[in-house]
Design a protein around this motif. Structure first.
Motif, short mmCIF file in Angstrom:
data_model
loop_
_atom_site.label_atom_id
_atom_site.label_comp_id
_atom_site.label_asym_id
_atom_site.label_seq_id
_atom_site.Cartn_x
_atom_site.Cartn_y
_atom_site.Cartn_z
N LEU A 251 -22.61 -7.88 12.12
CA LEU A 251 -22.63 -7.62 10.68
C LEU A 251 -22.95 -8.86 9.84
O LEU A 251 -22.81 -8.84 8.63
N ARG A 252 -23.38 -9.93 10.52
CA ARG A 252 -23.68 -11.18 9.80
C ARG A 252 -24.72 -10.92 8.71
O ARG A 252 -25.76 -10.33 8.97
N LYS A 253 -24.38 -11.34 7.50
CA LYS A 253 -25.23 -11.19 6.32
C LYS A 253 -25.53 -9.73 5.97
O LYS A 253 -26.58 -9.42 5.42
N ARG A 254 -24.62 -8.86 6.30
CA ARG A 254 -24.76 -7.44 5.95
C ARG A 254 -23.69 -7.09 4.92
O ARG A 254 -22.61 -7.69 4.92
N PRO A 255 -23.95 -6.11 4.06
CA PRO A 255 -23.02 -5.78 2.97
C PRO A 255 -21.87 -4.86 3.41
O PRO A 255 -21.74 -3.73 2.95
N GLN B 7 -13.48 -2.77 5.71
CA GLN B 7 -14.17 -1.76 6.51
C GLN B 7 -14.18 -2.16 7.98
O GLN B 7 -13.99 -1.31 8.85
N VAL B 8 -14.39 -3.44 8.25
CA VAL B 8 -14.40 -3.93 9.63
C VAL B 8 -13.00 -3.77 10.23
O VAL B 8 -12.86 -3.29 11.36
N ASP B 9 -11.98 -4.17 9.49
CA ASP B 9 -10.60 -4.04 9.98
C ASP B 9 -10.25 -2.58 10.29
O ASP B 9 -9.62 -2.29 11.31
N SER B 10 -10.69 -1.68 9.43
CA SER B 10 -10.43 -0.25 9.67
C SER B 10 -11.13 0.23 10.92
O SER B 10 -10.57 1.00 11.71
N VAL C 159 -17.51 0.44 19.95
CA VAL C 159 -18.01 -0.50 18.93
C VAL C 159 -19.32 0.02 18.36
O VAL C 159 -19.53 0.03 17.14
N MET C 160 -20.22 0.48 19.22
CA MET C 160 -21.51 0.99 18.76
C MET C 160 -21.31 2.19 17.84
O MET C 160 -21.98 2.30 16.80
N ARG C 161 -20.41 3.06 18.19
CA ARG C 161 -20.14 4.25 17.36
C ARG C 161 -19.65 3.85 15.96
O ARG C 161 -20.10 4.40 14.95
N LEU D 45 -20.94 2.20 9.98
CA LEU D 45 -20.85 1.15 8.96
C LEU D 45 -22.20 0.67 8.44
O LEU D 45 -22.39 0.53 7.24
N ASP D 46 -23.13 0.37 9.38
CA ASP D 46 -24.38 -0.25 8.98
C ASP D 46 -25.41 -0.07 10.09
O ASP D 46 -25.21 -0.52 11.21
N LYS D 47 -26.51 0.58 9.76
CA LYS D 47 -27.54 0.90 10.77
C LYS D 47 -28.19 -0.36 11.35
O LYS D 47 -28.46 -0.43 12.55
N VAL D 48 -28.42 -1.37 10.52
CA VAL D 48 -29.03 -2.61 11.01
C VAL D 48 -28.11 -3.30 12.00
O VAL D 48 -28.53 -3.76 13.06
N ALA D 49 -26.83 -3.37 11.67
CA ALA D 49 -25.86 -3.99 12.57
C ALA D 49 -25.77 -3.20 13.88
O ALA D 49 -25.65 -3.79 14.96
N TYR D 50 -25.86 -1.89 13.78
CA TYR D 50 -25.84 -1.04 14.97
C TYR D 50 -27.02 -1.38 15.89
O TYR D 50 -26.85 -1.57 17.09
#
Length: 149
Positions: free
Chosen positions: A74-78, A83-86, A112-114, A119-124
């Motif tokens: 998620l580096r440099k992602r909004p 949200q990450v903690d959840s 994690v992938m799910r 959360l974020d398609k790019v991070a996925y």
């Protein structure tokens, strides 16, 4: 509880609150010796399953490794830290609900992938490209096409 400032053995609980997610209890305390205030947190102690790596090694579950994977993807992602903690809490809950003493690292990777996909398609795509060790561009293209749908 001992005062972290002066070491006095007696402290008084001034205020108690349940955390936002109901997972912990936050207590404000006042020292009977120096009169300073400090906060303590109570969390239930749970035993996570051991993680079985690809090479067969067994290691202790480590939340910081999971956190590191999310942070890297998620580096440099909004995406907020809440949200990450959840997402991490949902993964941990699933691991505990498995009721097993051991879990494959690949199972954790899939969880994690799910969560990243939500959360974020790019991070996925970032995480999946490393996690799945793509050998050629066609595999990568298939993943991107899957996300676009």
């Amino acid at each position: 509880m001992k005062c972290p400032f002066c070491g006095h053995p007696e402290t008084q609980v001034v205020e108690t609150r349940v955390g936002d997610d109901g997972v912990f209890i936050r207590r404000r305390r006042r020292c009977g010796g120096c009169d300073k205030r400090f906060t303590t947190y109570e969390r239930p102690e749970v035993s996570f399953p051991a993680v079985v790596k690809k090479d067969g090694r067994r290691i202790e579950y480590d939340r910081s490794k999971l956190q590191g994977s999310f942070n890297l993807a998620l580096r440099k992602r909004p995406v907020s830290t809440e949200q990450v903690d959840s997402a991490i809490e949902r993964i941990e809950e699933k691991l505990l609900n498995l009721g097993q003493r051991e879990v494959l690292s690949s199972r954790i990777g899939e969880l994690v992938m799910r969560e990243l996909k939500k959360l974020d398609k790019v991070a996925y795509v970032r995480f999946a490209s490393v996690y799945r060790s793509f050998e050629d561009i066609d595999e990568f293209r298939a993943l991107v096409d899957e996300v676009r749908k």
